[in-house]
Design a protein around this motif. Sequence first.
Motif, PDB file in Angstrom:
ATOM      1  N   SER A  36       0.849  -1.188   0.000  1.00 46.09           N
ATOM      2  CA  SER A  36       0.000   0.000   0.000  1.00 46.09           C
ATOM      3  C   SER A  36       0.890   1.244   0.000  1.00 46.09           C
ATOM      4  N   VAL A  37       0.298   2.355  -0.362  1.00 47.07           N
ATOM      5  CA  VAL A  37       1.034   3.622  -0.374  1.00 47.07           C
ATOM      6  C   VAL A  37       1.649   3.867   0.998  1.00 47.07           C
ATOM      7  N   ARG A  38       0.853   3.681   2.010  1.00 47.31           N
ATOM      8  CA  ARG A  38       1.323   3.921   3.382  1.00 47.31           C
ATOM      9  C   ARG A  38       2.452   2.968   3.775  1.00 47.31           C
ATOM     10  N   GLU A  39       2.276   1.689   3.449  1.00 44.49           N
ATOM     11  CA  GLU A  39       3.303   0.686   3.787  1.00 44.49           C
ATOM     12  C   GLU A  39       4.635   1.011   3.107  1.00 44.49           C
ATOM     13  N   LEU A  40       4.575   1.329   1.814  1.00 41.00           N
ATOM     14  CA  LEU A  40       5.807   1.620   1.097  1.00 41.00           C
ATOM     15  C   LEU A  40       6.438   2.919   1.577  1.00 41.00           C
ATOM     16  N   ALA A  41       5.609   3.899   1.915  1.00 36.74           N
ATOM     17  CA  ALA A  41       6.135   5.167   2.428  1.00 36.74           C
ATOM     18  C   ALA A  41       6.916   4.941   3.722  1.00 36.74           C
ATOM     19  N   VAL A  42       6.369   4.122   4.600  1.00 36.31           N
ATOM     20  CA  VAL A  42       7.060   3.819   5.863  1.00 36.31           C
ATOM     21  C   VAL A  42       8.336   3.042   5.582  1.00 36.31           C
ATOM     22  N   GLU A  43       8.245   2.014   4.729  1.00 41.87           N
ATOM     23  CA  GLU A  43       9.410   1.185   4.413  1.00 41.87           C
ATOM     24  C   GLU A  43      10.541   2.003   3.797  1.00 41.87           C
ATOM     25  N   ALA A  44      10.186   2.903   2.874  1.00 39.28           N
ATOM     26  CA  ALA A  44      11.194   3.683   2.158  1.00 39.28           C
ATOM     27  C   ALA A  44      11.579   4.966   2.895  1.00 39.28           C
ATOM     28  N   GLY A  45      10.797   5.328   3.906  1.00 46.51           N
ATOM     29  CA  GLY A  45      11.087   6.538   4.671  1.00 46.51           C
ATOM     30  C   GLY A  45      10.786   7.811   3.897  1.00 46.51           C
ATOM     31  N   VAL A  46       9.680   7.775   3.122  1.00 50.04           N
ATOM     32  CA  VAL A  46       9.309   8.941   2.320  1.00 50.04           C
ATOM     33  C   VAL A  46       7.857   9.317   2.598  1.00 50.04           C
ATOM     34  N   ASN A  47       7.457  10.454   2.080  1.00 51.87           N
ATOM     35  CA  ASN A  47       6.094  10.938   2.218  1.00 51.87           C
ATOM     36  C   ASN A  47       5.149  10.070   1.377  1.00 51.87           C
ATOM     37  N   PRO A  48       3.963   9.750   1.889  1.00 50.19           N
ATOM     38  CA  PRO A  48       3.012   8.964   1.103  1.00 50.19           C
ATOM     39  C   PRO A  48       2.666   9.600  -0.250  1.00 50.19           C
TER      40      PRO A  48
END
Length: 69
Positions: A36-48
């Motif tokens: 999900s957008v949120r999951e990848l944002a957290v994993e990559a350390g970037v803004n959703p």
Amino acid sequence: MEWQFRNDSPIYTQLTQRLTQAIVAGEFRPGERLPSVRELAVEAGVNPNTVQKAYRLLEEEGLILSHTG
């Protein structure tokens, strides 16, 4: 996936490139859901919003179907 970003291009472009490589390499099988957008944002350390832009580009390129999440 390991995420290391360079300063020479926008992060959304780098996300798009890395995800494209992963899709082409078979890390994601046809029909498999991407994080999900949120999951990848957290994993990559970037803004959703950055992830959403990368997913939108992948969709425009025909590499993924519409992604909501």
